[in-house]
Design an enzyme around this catalytic site. Structure first.
Site, PDB file in Angstrom:
ATOM      1  N   CYS A  94       5.519  -6.241   1.713  1.00  0.00           N
ATOM      2  CA  CYS A  94       5.618  -5.099   1.299  1.00  0.00           C
ATOM      3  C   CYS A  94       5.144  -4.188   2.531  1.00  0.00           C
ATOM      4  O   CYS A  94       5.232  -4.562   3.743  1.00  0.00           O
ATOM      5  CB  CYS A  94       5.260  -4.125   0.442  1.00  0.00           C
ATOM      6  SG  CYS A  94       5.551  -2.682   0.305  1.00  0.00           S
ATOM      7  N   TYR A  95       3.905  -3.239   2.398  1.00  0.00           N
ATOM      8  CA  TYR A  95       3.641  -2.417   3.348  1.00  0.00           C
ATOM      9  C   TYR A  95       2.524  -3.067   4.626  1.00  0.00           C
ATOM     10  O   TYR A  95       2.508  -3.212   5.673  1.00  0.00           O
ATOM     11  CB  TYR A  95       2.079  -1.680   2.724  1.00  0.00           C
ATOM     12  CG  TYR A  95       1.175  -0.930   3.811  1.00  0.00           C
ATOM     13  CD1 TYR A  95       2.761   0.483   4.478  1.00  0.00           C
ATOM     14  CD2 TYR A  95       0.451  -1.096   4.347  1.00  0.00           C
ATOM     15  CE1 TYR A  95       1.596   1.153   5.449  1.00  0.00           C
ATOM     16  CE2 TYR A  95      -0.175  -0.871   5.513  1.00  0.00           C
ATOM     17  CZ  TYR A  95       0.141   0.598   5.716  1.00  0.00           C
ATOM     18  OH  TYR A  95      -0.216   1.258   6.615  1.00  0.00           O
ATOM     19  N   LYS A 141      -9.926 -11.540 -16.148  1.00  0.00           N
ATOM     20  CA  LYS A 141     -10.146 -12.046 -17.877  1.00  0.00           C
ATOM     21  C   LYS A 141      -9.390 -13.346 -18.087  1.00  0.00           C
ATOM     22  O   LYS A 141      -9.874 -14.202 -18.831  1.00  0.00           O
ATOM     23  CB  LYS A 141      -9.332 -10.870 -18.503  1.00  0.00           C
ATOM     24  CG  LYS A 141      -9.521 -10.566 -20.302  1.00  0.00           C
ATOM     25  CD  LYS A 141     -10.865 -10.143 -20.160  1.00  0.00           C
ATOM     26  CE  LYS A 141     -11.563 -10.428 -21.385  1.00  0.00           C
ATOM     27  NZ  LYS A 141     -13.195  -8.856 -21.826  1.00  0.00           N
ATOM     28  N   GLY A 165       1.142  -1.218  -0.185  1.00  0.00           N
ATOM     29  CA  GLY A 165       0.210   0.214   0.128  1.00  0.00           C
ATOM     30  C   GLY A 165       1.004   0.836   0.039  1.00  0.00           C
ATOM     31  O   GLY A 165       2.088   1.444   0.357  1.00  0.00           O
ATOM     32  N   HIS A 209       8.374  -7.526  -3.539  1.00  0.00           N
ATOM     33  CA  HIS A 209       6.601  -8.030  -4.181  1.00  0.00           C
ATOM     34  C   HIS A 209       7.030  -9.855  -4.849  1.00  0.00           C
ATOM     35  O   HIS A 209       7.060  -9.990  -5.644  1.00  0.00           O
ATOM     36  CB  HIS A 209       6.138  -7.412  -4.807  1.00  0.00           C
ATOM     37  CG  HIS A 209       6.140  -6.412  -4.492  1.00  0.00           C
ATOM     38  ND1 HIS A 209       5.056  -5.718  -3.708  1.00  0.00           N
ATOM     39  CD2 HIS A 209       6.638  -5.079  -3.818  1.00  0.00           C
ATOM     40  CE1 HIS A 209       4.695  -4.583  -3.146  1.00  0.00           C
ATOM     41  NE2 HIS A 209       5.516  -3.925  -3.118  1.00  0.00           N
ATOM     42  N   GLU A 265       4.656 -11.143  -6.120  1.00  0.00           N
ATOM     43  CA  GLU A 265       3.307 -11.493  -7.161  1.00  0.00           C
ATOM     44  C   GLU A 265       3.748 -11.526  -7.299  1.00  0.00           C
ATOM     45  O   GLU A 265       3.465 -11.363  -9.044  1.00  0.00           O
ATOM     46  CB  GLU A 265       2.097 -10.990  -6.493  1.00  0.00           C
ATOM     47  CG  GLU A 265       2.340  -9.544  -6.083  1.00  0.00           C
ATOM     48  CD  GLU A 265       3.361  -9.031  -5.017  1.00  0.00           C
ATOM     49  OE1 GLU A 265       3.861  -9.575  -4.582  1.00  0.00           O
ATOM     50  OE2 GLU A 265       2.562  -6.882  -4.880  1.00  0.00           O
ATOM     51  N   ASP A 276     -16.644 -11.249 -21.684  1.00  0.00           N
ATOM     52  CA  ASP A 276     -17.127 -11.765 -20.707  1.00  0.00           C
ATOM     53  C   ASP A 276     -18.927 -11.713 -20.534  1.00  0.00           C
ATOM     54  O   ASP A 276     -19.283 -12.725 -19.686  1.00  0.00           O
ATOM     55  CB  ASP A 276     -17.384  -9.966 -20.314  1.00  0.00           C
ATOM     56  CG  ASP A 276     -15.939  -9.332 -20.122  1.00  0.00           C
ATOM     57  OD1 ASP A 276     -14.680 -10.940 -19.882  1.00  0.00           O
ATOM     58  OD2 ASP A 276     -15.010  -8.288 -19.336  1.00  0.00           O
TER      59      ASP A 276
END
Ligand code: XMP
Length: 523
Positions: free
Chosen positions: A81-82, A369, A54, A168, A170, A226
């Site tokens: 992180c945060y 997606k 964040g 990070h 991710e 979608d």
């Protein structure tokens, strides 16, 4: 009950990625705001909790926070992180402004592998982005990794199953990031990894049946990925209780209207009430003489609502209005998480006011997606439709500069079809040879009919015809984009085919503009 990881959102920019990586480990995961009541989190019985990054400093007044209780649920917690800093801050460690701000690829040294860094090399690259740092871990924590400028790149308290990572994992730039998240969710939290798209489909079908009962559901089917996947899923769940209204505004890509009908209409593979409204003439009439882009967009949007409304009135009151909203739409509209609002999505909003219904259902709300595509394949929707490029609601209406008429629509449809086929062919050839998509493979590519006419010569005759522009972009999020470097010989083939096969065109341009300053679409 399904195994679930909960991601608590503190407003970081990679939060969607965390959820996606967790699901890549075949573990289901949902994102909740840090403001979510702890009792609610507890009631969901998560197998583990991940705190995101964040933009704030956790020691500042009013910064997003959490209570100690979150770490006392008896559930493993991983702070990123945060989230890592907050964990230390709340549990008695020290976080302060770092003497050196770290950003980008950074060398990481791991000095304790088990369990978080299992199968992670001692030296690797991680992705850092922080200005605060943990200067002292909280009591009970051991430091398990560092970098040159960051003494606590990761820490653990194995007894309480609490883990903190400053970088990070991710982000794909972190070499072993996916492995680290795998270690957390699969090994530490003990998730079995049984979440699959087919089980997602089965669970959703069951949930939809329970929710809808014997009620009626209405869905506006655009033919895009979608809404098509939403239609497929709902049809598998409730069959004929679903009515899909497909408004063909005559501004779709070549043959697209028929393709949608062949999948969802009579004789297709889905059981539902399918209504195709051929509103082409009506649209062209409304658009005659209109050249101003915003006005065109407005007319097309409003006319869609009118047509849809008329059909809805014929059907009568429905219990539910279904929408194909997917996770990025939720985030972009600022409905979901804590991240800054990026843009209000073009396709949400508008409809509900005009239709008589009790509730909205959005069965794809938690999916990205690529997951929607996987689900589409799982449901048996043809690949051609599932892998469709993004296509704007106003369709070819904003790819014809100036006035729209039937002749121009035909020109742009034919040119666009040739262009897309040739790019796809070149990409497929490349893939057959090298096993991967070419680097230049655009995320979106289409033809535009410019309003420019120029003099040319063809078969000894003077011509005075239109110019077609070819657009192709490489982009991650469509907020910024670069012109794709399609090989010149592919462009030449496209040019020569368009000029030879599409009447009314005597010139072809390639658009080199990036976004910004250009947008992806021309209008
Ligand atoms: P722009 O032109 O804004 O396009 O750079 C970015 C992405 O959004 C798509 N786009 C739309 N999608 N309704 C949509 O659903 C719209 O009105 C619309 N306008 C642009 C565009 O195709 C690109 O992928």
């Amino acid at each position: 009950m399904q195994e679930k990881i909960i991601v608590i959102d503190f407003g970081g920019q990679y939060n969607q990625l965390i959820a996606r990586r967790v699901r890549e480990c075949n573990v289901y995961c949902e994102i909740y705001s840090y403001k979510t009541d702890i009792a609610k989190i507890k009631a969901m019985e998560p197998k583990g909790i991940i705190l995101t990054g964040g933009p704030n400093s956790c020691y500042e007044e009013g910064a997003p926070g959490c209570t100690k209780e979150l770490f006392e649920l008896g559930v493993p917690v991983l702070g990123l992180c945060y989230g890592a800093q907050l964990m230390m801050h709340v549990l008695g460690g020290k976080v302060e402004k770092a003497p050196v701000r770290e950003y980008g690829k950074t060398e990481l040294v791991v000095n304790n592998n088990e369990p978080l860094f299992s199968e992670v090399e001692e030296n690797s690259i991680c992705w850092m982005s922080h200005f605060d740092y943990i200067s002292k871990p909280a009591p009970g924590f051991d430091i398990i990794a560092h970098t040159d400028n960051c003494p606590v790149a990761a820490a653990e308290d194995k007894k309480r199953d609490l883990y903190a990572i400053q970088f990070h994992p991710e982000v794909l730039h972190t070499q072993y990031g996916t492995r680290m998240l795998y270690n957390f969710v699969r090994n530490i939290c003990g998730c079995s990894g049984s979440w699959r798209m087919d089980s997602f489909a089965a669970d959703q079908i069951k949930a939809i049946r329970e929710k809808v009962g014997d009620g009626k559901v209405l869905l506006a089917l655009s033919g895009g990925v979608d809404s098509s996947v939403a239609a497929g899923l709902l049809s598998r769940a409730i069959g004929k209780q679903l009515t899909c209204v497909f408004v063909d505004h005559g501004l779709l890509r070549k043959d697209e209207g028929d393709e949608v009908e062949s999948v969802f209409g009579e004789g297709g593979q889905f059981d539902l009430n399918f209504i195709r409204v051929n509103a082409k003439e009506r649209y062209y009439d409304k658009l005659a003489g209109v050249t101003e882009p915003e006005q065109k967009r407005k007319i097309i949007g409003e006319e869609f609502i009118r047509v849809f409304e008329e059909e809805a009135r014929k059907i009568g009151a429905v219990d539910f209005l279904a929408q194909g909203t997917i996770y990025p739409d939720v985030v972009e509209s600022g409905l979901g998480g804590e991240s800054a609002v990026i843009k209000s999505h073009h396709n949400v909003g508008g409809l509900p006011d005009y239709v008589n219904f009790k509730e909205i259902i959005e069965p794809l709300r938690n999916l990205f997606k690529d997951e929607v595509r996987k689900l589409g394949l799982e449901l048996g929707i043809p690949e051609k439709l599932v892998f469709r490029q993004p296509f704007p609601g106003p369709g070819l209406g904003i790819r014809i500069i100036g006035e729209i008429n039937a002749e121009k629509v035909k020109i742009v449809q034919d040119a666009d079809y040739i262009y897309r086929s040739e790019v796809d062919k070149a990409a497929a050839n490349y893939k057959a040879e090298y096993g991967d998509d070419p680097k230049w493979m655009p995320n979106q590519y289409f033809a535009v009919l410019t309003n420019m006419r120029s003099v040319g010569v063809m078969g000894d005759e003077r011509t005075y015809d239109y110019a077609v522009a070819l657009r192709a972009v490489n982009t991650i999020d469509f907020m910024t984009a670069e012109a794709a470097q399609i090989p010149f010989e592919v462009l030449q083939t496209v040019m020569s085919r368009i000029i030879n096969e599409v009447r009314g065109v005597n010139r072809v341009f390639y658009d080199l503009t990036s976004k910004p300053p250009g947008t992806v679409e021309f209008e």
